[in-house]
Design a protein around this motif. Sequence first.
Motif, PDB file in Angstrom:
ATOM      1  N   MET A   1       0.829  -1.176   0.000  1.00  0.00           N
ATOM      2  CA  MET A   1       0.000   0.000   0.000  1.00  0.00           C
ATOM      3  C   MET A   1       0.872   1.237   0.000  1.00  0.00           C
ATOM      4  N   ASN A   2       0.538   2.203  -0.804  1.00  0.00           N
ATOM      5  CA  ASN A   2       1.317   3.427  -0.905  1.00  0.00           C
ATOM      6  C   ASN A   2       1.018   4.362   0.260  1.00  0.00           C
ATOM      7  N   PRO A   3       2.034   5.069   0.763  1.00  0.00           N
ATOM      8  CA  PRO A   3       1.814   5.996   1.861  1.00  0.00           C
ATOM      9  C   PRO A   3       1.114   7.261   1.377  1.00  0.00           C
ATOM     10  N   LEU A   4       0.635   8.028   2.334  1.00  0.00           N
ATOM     11  CA  LEU A   4       0.086   9.332   2.002  1.00  0.00           C
ATOM     12  C   LEU A   4       1.219  10.259   1.605  1.00  0.00           C
ATOM     13  N   MET A  13      11.644   4.375   1.082  1.00  0.00           N
ATOM     14  CA  MET A  13      11.107   5.146  -0.039  1.00  0.00           C
ATOM     15  C   MET A  13      11.682   4.656  -1.366  1.00  0.00           C
ATOM     16  N   ARG A  14      10.795   4.475  -2.335  1.00  0.00           N
ATOM     17  CA  ARG A  14      11.209   4.064  -3.676  1.00  0.00           C
ATOM     18  C   ARG A  14      10.633   5.062  -4.669  1.00  0.00           C
ATOM     19  N   ILE A  15      11.458   5.484  -5.605  1.00  0.00           N
ATOM     20  CA  ILE A  15      11.058   6.474  -6.597  1.00  0.00           C
ATOM     21  C   ILE A  15      11.202   5.871  -7.977  1.00  0.00           C
ATOM     22  N   ALA A  16      10.202   6.103  -8.830  1.00  0.00           N
ATOM     23  CA  ALA A  16      10.259   5.663 -10.228  1.00  0.00           C
ATOM     24  C   ALA A  16      10.330   6.900 -11.112  1.00  0.00           C
ATOM     25  N   PHE A  17      11.280   6.918 -12.017  1.00  0.00           N
ATOM     26  CA  PHE A  17      11.398   7.977 -13.014  1.00  0.00           C
ATOM     27  C   PHE A  17      10.878   7.431 -14.335  1.00  0.00           C
ATOM     28  N   VAL A  18       9.927   8.123 -14.938  1.00  0.00           N
ATOM     29  CA  VAL A  18       9.339   7.699 -16.208  1.00  0.00           C
ATOM     30  C   VAL A  18       9.538   8.823 -17.206  1.00  0.00           C
ATOM     31  N   ASN A  92       2.408   0.022  -7.557  1.00  0.00           N
ATOM     32  CA  ASN A  92       2.418  -0.761  -6.321  1.00  0.00           C
ATOM     33  C   ASN A  92       3.755  -0.746  -5.596  1.00  0.00           C
ATOM     34  N   GLU A  93       4.852  -0.613  -6.324  1.00  0.00           N
ATOM     35  CA  GLU A  93       6.171  -0.771  -5.720  1.00  0.00           C
ATOM     36  C   GLU A  93       6.875   0.541  -5.391  1.00  0.00           C
ATOM     37  N   HIS A  94       6.324   1.677  -5.791  1.00  0.00           N
ATOM     38  CA  HIS A  94       7.002   2.955  -5.581  1.00  0.00           C
ATOM     39  C   HIS A  94       6.113   3.920  -4.803  1.00  0.00           C
ATOM     40  N   HIS A 113      -2.501   5.506  -7.932  1.00  0.00           N
ATOM     41  CA  HIS A 113      -2.406   5.583  -6.478  1.00  0.00           C
ATOM     42  C   HIS A 113      -1.150   6.283  -5.986  1.00  0.00           C
ATOM     43  N   THR A 114      -0.194   6.513  -6.843  1.00  0.00           N
ATOM     44  CA  THR A 114       1.086   7.076  -6.442  1.00  0.00           C
ATOM     45  C   THR A 114       1.153   8.543  -6.842  1.00  0.00           C
ATOM     46  N   PRO A 115       1.631   9.417  -5.957  1.00  0.00           N
ATOM     47  CA  PRO A 115       1.778  10.824  -6.332  1.00  0.00           C
ATOM     48  C   PRO A 115       2.743  10.976  -7.509  1.00  0.00           C
ATOM     49  N   VAL A 116       2.432  11.892  -8.415  1.00  0.00           N
ATOM     50  CA  VAL A 116       3.249  12.125  -9.602  1.00  0.00           C
ATOM     51  C   VAL A 116       3.777  13.554  -9.557  1.00  0.00           C
ATOM     52  N   VAL A 117       5.083  13.696  -9.777  1.00  0.00           N
ATOM     53  CA  VAL A 117       5.726  15.001  -9.904  1.00  0.00           C
ATOM     54  C   VAL A 117       6.268  15.068 -11.319  1.00  0.00           C
ATOM     55  N   HIS A 118       6.022  16.182 -12.016  1.00  0.00           N
ATOM     56  CA  HIS A 118       6.493  16.319 -13.393  1.00  0.00           C
ATOM     57  C   HIS A 118       7.606  17.351 -13.465  1.00  0.00           C
ATOM     58  N   ILE A 119       8.719  16.977 -14.091  1.00  0.00           N
ATOM     59  CA  ILE A 119       9.811  17.915 -14.330  1.00  0.00           C
ATOM     60  C   ILE A 119       9.505  18.625 -15.644  1.00  0.00           C
ATOM     61  N   ALA A 120       9.164  19.893 -15.571  1.00  0.00           N
ATOM     62  CA  ALA A 120       8.804  20.663 -16.765  1.00  0.00           C
ATOM     63  C   ALA A 120      10.071  21.112 -17.474  1.00  0.00           C
ATOM     64  N   LEU A 121      10.198  20.692 -18.712  1.00  0.00           N
ATOM     65  CA  LEU A 121      11.387  21.029 -19.493  1.00  0.00           C
ATOM     66  C   LEU A 121      11.075  21.979 -20.636  1.00  0.00           C
ATOM     67  N   GLY A 122       9.855  22.378 -20.772  1.00  0.00           N
ATOM     68  CA  GLY A 122       9.544  23.298 -21.858  1.00  0.00           C
ATOM     69  C   GLY A 122       8.128  23.169 -22.342  1.00  0.00           C
ATOM     70  N   SER A 123       7.993  22.914 -23.613  1.00  0.00           N
ATOM     71  CA  SER A 123       6.709  23.038 -24.287  1.00  0.00           C
ATOM     72  C   SER A 123       5.678  21.991 -23.899  1.00  0.00           C
ATOM     73  N   GLU A 124       6.071  20.895 -23.221  1.00  0.00           N
ATOM     74  CA  GLU A 124       5.057  19.899 -22.887  1.00  0.00           C
ATOM     75  C   GLU A 124       4.068  20.424 -21.859  1.00  0.00           C
ATOM     76  N   VAL A 125       4.401  21.467 -21.139  1.00  0.00           N
ATOM     77  CA  VAL A 125       3.480  22.059 -20.173  1.00  0.00           C
ATOM     78  C   VAL A 125       2.894  23.367 -20.701  1.00  0.00           C
ATOM     79  N   SER A 126       3.703  24.167 -21.378  1.00  0.00           N
ATOM     80  CA  SER A 126       3.237  25.487 -21.800  1.00  0.00           C
ATOM     81  C   SER A 126       2.617  25.521 -23.194  1.00  0.00           C
ATOM     82  N   GLN A 127       2.979  24.599 -24.065  1.00  0.00           N
ATOM     83  CA  GLN A 127       2.511  24.673 -25.444  1.00  0.00           C
ATOM     84  C   GLN A 127       1.664  23.474 -25.866  1.00  0.00           C
ATOM     85  N   TYR A 128       2.139  22.252 -25.657  1.00  0.00           N
ATOM     86  CA  TYR A 128       1.430  21.068 -26.139  1.00  0.00           C
ATOM     87  C   TYR A 128      -0.016  20.963 -25.661  1.00  0.00           C
TER      88      TYR A 128
END
Length: 158
Positions: A1-4, A13-18, A92-94, A113-128
């Motif tokens: 079960m994932n923590p709050l 703590m386990r982190i997955a980078f996608v 389940n694992e991160h 179920h897992t919190p997601v943080v996005h690293i904004a590198l440019g147009s994927e947040v402001s333009q796409y």
Amino acid sequence: MNPLPGELNGPSMRIAFVGNQDNNAYRLCKWIRQRDIDAELYLFPRENPTRSRPEQVDPDLADGYPSWVRQYDDNVGLWPLKRGPVARRIDNEHQLVVTSGATGLLAAGYFKHTPVVHIALGSEVSQYPLWVWRWRLSLKWRAASFIMRRNLKRVAKI
């Protein structure tokens, strides 16, 4: 079960980078692992894979990737993440998922179920995300824009 989200610190703590646009996820994942935090990098194929090859920034990878770098190269893009057990396993694992680039933002909605943080590198947040309203673009890009727009609401932090 994932923590709050407030319980994200601790030895387990386990982190997955996608996603790995411009190899930033690889650099950050490697840096975090040097601080004894368990982190894994999940690489998925892209149309232009030359910007997301860790061996470009780390010559030690010329002979192969370490076990914490998981590469999916079945030529079907994000399909193994969307339809396969990969997203469920990551979920389940991160305790945290960090996405980067347009590929990462497209994948952000797969983690329920897992919190997601996005690293904004440019147009994927402001333009796409605004391309959904550009009628002259192909349906493929407008659909991707719609998915990114929806996934921005799923992301906990940018």
